[in-house]
Design an enzyme around this catalytic site. Sequence first.
Site, PDB file in Angstrom:
ATOM      1  NE  ARG A 258       0.195  -1.339   4.560  1.00  0.00           N
ATOM      2  CZ  ARG A 258      -0.494  -1.005   5.527  1.00  0.00           C
ATOM      3  NH1 ARG A 258      -1.816  -1.025   5.553  1.00  0.00           N
ATOM      4  NH2 ARG A 258       0.117  -1.147   6.679  1.00  0.00           N
TER       5      ARG A 258
ATOM      6  CG  ASP B  94       7.788  -5.870   7.318  1.00  0.00           C
ATOM      7  OD1 ASP B  94       8.546  -6.276   8.246  1.00  0.00           O
ATOM      8  OD2 ASP B  94       7.034  -6.512   6.774  1.00  0.00           O
TER       9      ASP B  94
ATOM     10  N   GLY C 251      -2.033  -5.800  11.720  1.00  0.00           N
ATOM     11  CA  GLY C 251      -3.122  -6.384  11.453  1.00  0.00           C
ATOM     12  C   GLY C 251      -3.876  -7.254  12.655  1.00  0.00           C
TER      13      GLY C 251
END
Length: 487
Positions: free
Chosen positions: A16, A241, A415
């Site tokens: 994204r 990340d 998430g």
Amino acid sequence: MTRTVAAVDLGATSGRVMFGGIEDGRLRLRHVARFPNRPVRLHEGDRDGLHWNITEIHRSLTAGLAQAVREDPGVASIGVDSWAVDYALLRDGRMLGVPYSYRDERTAAGVDAVHGRIPPEELHARTGLQHLPFNTVYQLAVDRVRGDLDVADRMLLIPDLIGYWLTGRQVAEATNASTTGLLDARTRQWDTRLMDRLGYPRELFAPVVAPGTTIGELLPDVAAELGAAPGLAVTAVGSHDTASAVVAVPAVDSESAFISSGTWSLVGIELDAPVLTPESRAANFTNEGGVDGRVRFLKNVSGLWLLSESMRTWNGPGTTDAQRSSDLAALLAEAAAVVRPVPVVDATDERFTAPGDMPARIAAWCREHDVEPPRTRAEVVRCILESLAAAYAVTIEQAERLSGRAIRTIHVVGGGSQNALLCQLTADRTGRTVVAGPAEATAIGNVLVQARAAGLVRGDLEALRGIVATTFEPVRYQPRTVTATAR
């Protein structure tokens, strides 16, 4: 008007592009584009190789950045993060072949090749890295045996490759470089003696740069393609990340652990120095680089990959409408209502690493261990989440013992922080308070490091986390009594 930065966040299943900025001491975050990321199998002689579709990833993120520039022509910076360990080989600036996915089966031979030259005990003492068969150090050993390193003159990890295509500059961002198994755990520079012993040319590795470093400005043709003004900077963030996600952990004291929960679960604590003891190696903990010189002392535990692969099996090609699963939210509700004891499997078993029929593998594990497999899809989901929570509990206790630091609170970001059942089961099995959120931790950390580098915000890591705590309201889970569960 709030000045913004653009964060490119590449995950192992999706990518994204997001806007972020600081206004009145609070973070403003907005999605610009989202795109899928699935590896592809390519025929390679007598086998099929699993690769990343890197050109499609580049096309998608470029389109997302062009959209970002259209929405805010004054964007101050671009930063890229991704999963770790995977890379491209280049010669004279051109990519040689398609980057492999770490889930490709080729890496087993690399482990034997590396350990034949350097014992695993010494490897850990030098690099502090957890043994994972797909670490970059092992992948490169396969390339060396095949002769690929004889023709390559550069290795770039995925976010560094994207940065090179944007700016023309080749660097190795420190947090991601620390996952390769080739960075000295103490100096945080390349271990050139290790490279020599393994037969990896030193010139293969780009100079190490810290998060917050300006990599360079967009190349003129790239700026024109994006519709960006000349001089737009590309900034090195915590390009692994998890390093970016840990920046966004709103911890207020040293008695906190984190779980960055996504495709993988990264479970650990933040330290000022690595833990390089034999006990740490035996427990398979890793010492990875963090933003501002911190050490992420953690363990990679299988994550929601088990659940996503199960859903893919249930909804995959060849299934009828009657066989297809209900949506994930409905399955999670059904799993929460399961009262029959479900098995707890070893979520770290390597059989669960590769893509495939995860429910069948779980059933096979249960049969091998004389445990009744889950009977329904809801029980499979409950089994997966119970197993992850049990693995988290063991890992948290190990981190506490190995570091000598008490852990009272567990911050779940990413998430998985939105999975209420997983968070509650984690609180139950660890016996500790779980603080869930923010879900967009990786993009937030990416944005905050860029914003500080661009002068949009000031302060140390704790100041950045203060912005997170001010902006997002977490959800708290208190431990309950755990009911008996089949093992």
